[in-house]
Motif scaffolding. Structure first.
Motif, PDB file in Angstrom:
ATOM      1  N   PHE A 172       0.830  -1.205   0.000  1.00 10.14           N
ATOM      2  CA  PHE A 172       0.000   0.000   0.000  1.00 10.14           C
ATOM      3  C   PHE A 172       0.863   1.253   0.000  1.00 10.14           C
ATOM      4  O   PHE A 172       2.003   1.254   0.453  1.00 10.14           O
ATOM      5  N   ASN A 173       0.290   2.332  -0.542  1.00  9.47           N
ATOM      6  CA  ASN A 173       0.792   3.695  -0.339  1.00  9.47           C
ATOM      7  C   ASN A 173      -0.428   4.511   0.113  1.00  9.47           C
ATOM      8  O   ASN A 173      -0.893   4.323   1.209  1.00  9.47           O
ATOM      9  N   ARG A 174      -0.933   5.334  -0.751  1.00  7.59           N
ATOM     10  CA  ARG A 174      -2.218   5.977  -0.429  1.00  7.59           C
ATOM     11  C   ARG A 174      -3.380   5.020  -0.717  1.00  7.59           C
ATOM     12  O   ARG A 174      -4.472   5.163  -0.173  1.00  7.59           O
ATOM     13  N   HIS A 175      -3.112   4.043  -1.577  1.00  4.77           N
ATOM     14  CA  HIS A 175      -4.118   3.053  -1.968  1.00  4.77           C
ATOM     15  C   HIS A 175      -3.534   1.650  -1.794  1.00  4.77           C
ATOM     16  O   HIS A 175      -2.339   1.476  -1.597  1.00  4.77           O
ATOM     17  N   ARG A 212       8.532 -11.875  -5.785  1.00  6.62           N
ATOM     18  CA  ARG A 212       7.660 -10.708  -5.958  1.00  6.62           C
ATOM     19  C   ARG A 212       7.863  -9.684  -4.846  1.00  6.62           C
ATOM     20  O   ARG A 212       7.887  -8.485  -5.114  1.00  6.62           O
ATOM     21  N   ILE A 213       7.997 -10.162  -3.612  1.00 11.46           N
ATOM     22  CA  ILE A 213       8.219  -9.234  -2.501  1.00 11.46           C
ATOM     23  C   ILE A 213       9.525  -8.465  -2.699  1.00 11.46           C
ATOM     24  O   ILE A 213       9.587  -7.253  -2.464  1.00 11.46           O
ATOM     25  N   ALA A 214      10.564  -9.173  -3.138  1.00  9.67           N
ATOM     26  CA  ALA A 214      11.871  -8.528  -3.342  1.00  9.67           C
ATOM     27  C   ALA A 214      11.870  -7.575  -4.530  1.00  9.67           C
ATOM     28  O   ALA A 214      12.811  -6.787  -4.690  1.00  9.67           O
ATOM     29  N   SER A 215      10.829  -7.624  -5.359  1.00  7.66           N
ATOM     30  CA  SER A 215      10.768  -6.781  -6.562  1.00  7.66           C
ATOM     31  C   SER A 215       9.859  -5.570  -6.396  1.00  7.66           C
ATOM     32  O   SER A 215       9.734  -4.759  -7.321  1.00  7.66           O
ATOM     33  N   PHE A 216       9.228  -5.404  -5.244  1.00 11.61           N
ATOM     34  CA  PHE A 216       8.342  -4.258  -5.030  1.00 11.61           C
ATOM     35  C   PHE A 216       9.144  -2.966  -5.068  1.00 11.61           C
ATOM     36  O   PHE A 216      10.269  -2.898  -4.576  1.00 11.61           O
ATOM     37  N   SER A 217       8.541  -1.922  -5.651  1.00 11.59           N
ATOM     38  CA  SER A 217       9.192  -0.609  -5.707  1.00 11.59           C
ATOM     39  C   SER A 217       8.375   0.396  -4.904  1.00 11.59           C
ATOM     40  O   SER A 217       7.213   0.155  -4.573  1.00 11.59           O
ATOM     41  N   ALA A 218       9.009   1.525  -4.574  1.00  8.50           N
ATOM     42  CA  ALA A 218       8.373   2.534  -3.715  1.00  8.50           C
ATOM     43  C   ALA A 218       7.899   3.730  -4.532  1.00  8.50           C
ATOM     44  O   ALA A 218       8.524   4.115  -5.525  1.00  8.50           O
ATOM     45  N   GLY A 219       6.793   4.343  -4.092  1.00  7.90           N
ATOM     46  CA  GLY A 219       6.288   5.535  -4.760  1.00  7.90           C
ATOM     47  C   GLY A 219       4.919   5.936  -4.236  1.00  7.90           C
ATOM     48  O   GLY A 219       4.155   5.101  -3.768  1.00  7.90           O
ATOM     49  N   GLY A 220       4.607   7.250  -4.280  1.00  6.72           N
ATOM     50  CA  GLY A 220       3.289   7.729  -3.875  1.00  6.72           C
ATOM     51  C   GLY A 220       3.223   8.154  -2.419  1.00  6.72           C
ATOM     52  O   GLY A 220       4.185   8.032  -1.661  1.00  6.72           O
ATOM     53  N   GLY A 221       2.051   8.659  -2.020  1.00  6.82           N
ATOM     54  CA  GLY A 221       1.827   9.102  -0.647  1.00  6.82           C
ATOM     55  C   GLY A 221       1.467   7.924   0.252  1.00  6.82           C
ATOM     56  O   GLY A 221       1.574   6.766  -0.142  1.00  6.82           O
ATOM     57  N   THR A 222       1.029   8.230   1.479  1.00  4.18           N
ATOM     58  CA  THR A 222       0.723   7.173   2.451  1.00  4.18           C
ATOM     59  C   THR A 222      -0.579   7.451   3.186  1.00  4.18           C
ATOM     60  O   THR A 222      -0.814   8.565   3.629  1.00  4.18           O
ATOM     61  N   ASP A 250       7.484   3.033   7.761  1.00  4.35           N
ATOM     62  CA  ASP A 250       8.358   4.009   8.432  1.00  4.35           C
ATOM     63  C   ASP A 250       7.538   4.974   9.286  1.00  4.35           C
ATOM     64  O   ASP A 250       8.078   5.835   9.970  1.00  4.35           O
ATOM     65  N   GLY A 251       6.211   4.845   9.236  1.00  5.43           N
ATOM     66  CA  GLY A 251       5.343   5.654  10.098  1.00  5.43           C
ATOM     67  C   GLY A 251       4.959   7.001   9.526  1.00  5.43           C
ATOM     68  O   GLY A 251       4.059   7.656  10.045  1.00  5.43           O
ATOM     69  N   GLY A 252       5.633   7.423   8.459  1.00  8.45           N
ATOM     70  CA  GLY A 252       5.307   8.713   7.866  1.00  8.45           C
ATOM     71  C   GLY A 252       4.112   8.604   6.944  1.00  8.45           C
ATOM     72  O   GLY A 252       4.115   7.799   6.018  1.00  8.45           O
ATOM     73  N   ALA A 253       3.062   9.380   7.209  1.00  3.71           N
ATOM     74  CA  ALA A 253       1.857   9.286   6.396  1.00  3.71           C
ATOM     75  C   ALA A 253       1.222  10.650   6.219  1.00  3.71           C
ATOM     76  O   ALA A 253       1.306  11.511   7.091  1.00  3.71           O
ATOM     77  N   ASN A 254       0.579  10.857   5.067  1.00  2.58           N
ATOM     78  CA  ASN A 254      -0.166  12.077   4.813  1.00  2.58           C
ATOM     79  C   ASN A 254      -1.433  12.106   5.655  1.00  2.58           C
ATOM     80  O   ASN A 254      -1.867  13.157   6.108  1.00  2.58           O
ATOM     81  N   GLU A 255      -2.017  10.909   5.846  1.00  7.61           N
ATOM     82  CA  GLU A 255      -3.228  10.784   6.643  1.00  7.61           C
ATOM     83  C   GLU A 255      -2.981   9.689   7.680  1.00  7.61           C
ATOM     84  O   GLU A 255      -3.107   8.511   7.393  1.00  7.61           O
TER      85      GLU A 255
END
Length: 266
Positions: A172-175, A212-222, A250-255
């Protein structure tokens, strides 16, 4: 030859973090390419090798901490206590049960829980239900944080697979991103995030899940609201099982807040 042997040892050590991947299967059982794909990734991808090395270390620490002292489990004698257990009675007390003179007194002690008996202590594993892991793949998780998060997710997946516990990872990120579920038998499924009752089978089991887990990439809000709700909907509405919920972030989230309704469900 020495370099090749060291490389094989390094790859095998990393594969050891995944149940059933360390031992070399017979030739007729090597039709599934996932084991070779993992080995090739470990040999050529330093990040993949680091992730699996950390996952193995985390799994060993977690497994040792899950074995807790239990007075109910059968183990070694650690002392004498009082209770109602016939099987744990001291031999002298058992002998007195056979005496007509002491039998009524012994029965009274047993009923009142005052019978001298052995105190046993052993270890037992804690937690046997399904496990649902929410994996934060938002932009702030890029780089080293996602590497560690992936290691945690793989460690949890291997612990669940070894104990034959259903395991679900939700990115998940924002979604909500992907929903992958490994069932008790080791079969892997991709869950439809809009229709949680729908799922598609994926070949490869735990090996494919690790890739698949090792291939996940990061991006977007939280945002935590949507993924937590998705996890609860999945376990309450689809599988009907009470699961352990793990959130890797990491605990950082927009909401950051959760609604009162969702908190009460938790």
């Amino acid at each position: 030859a020495q370099q090749a042997a060291e490389e094989v040892s390094r790859v095998r050590s990393a594969l050891g973090a995944i149940p059933g991947m360390a031992a070399v299967p017979q030739a007729h059982e090597q039709s599934d390419p996932r084991r070779m794909q993992l080995a090739e990734r470990i040999a050529t991808d330093d990040i993949m090798a680091r992730v699996l090395k950390m996952a193995g270390r985390m799994r060993r620490i977690s497994e040792s901490s899950r074995k807790v002292k239990s007075l109910k489990s059968v183990g070694s004698v650690v002392g004498v206590t009082s209770g109602r257990s016939l099987s744990m009675m001291l031999p002298s007390e058992r002998a007195m049960m056979r005496s007509p003179l002491f039998k009524k007194r012994q029965i009274m002690k047993l009923v009142q829980g005052q019978m001298p008996q052995y105190q046993m202590e052993g270890t037992e594993n804690q937690g046997r239900g399904p496990m649902v892991l929410l994996l934060d793949t938002s932009g702030s998780m890029g780089g080293e944080p996602l590497l560690w998060a992936s290691a945690v997710a793989i460690a949890c997946a291997t612990i669940a697979a070894k104990a034959r516990r259903p395991f679900t990872v939700i990115t998940f990120n924002r979604h909500v991103g992907q929903i992958l579920r490994l069932d008790k038998s080791g079969e892997l499924f991709l869950i439809n995030k809009k229709h949680l009752h729908k799922k598609d089978g994926i070949k490869g089991g735990i090996g494919e899940l690790v890739l698949r887990i090792a291939s996940f990439s990061a991006g977007g809000g939280t945002s935590f609201q949507t993924p937590v709700q998705c996890a609860l909907d999945l376990e309450e509405g689809v599988t009907k099982e009470r699961a352990d919920l793990v959130i890797v972030t990491d605990g950082g989230a927009n909401e950051t807040g959760l609604s009162e309704e969702l908190l009460s469900r938790l």
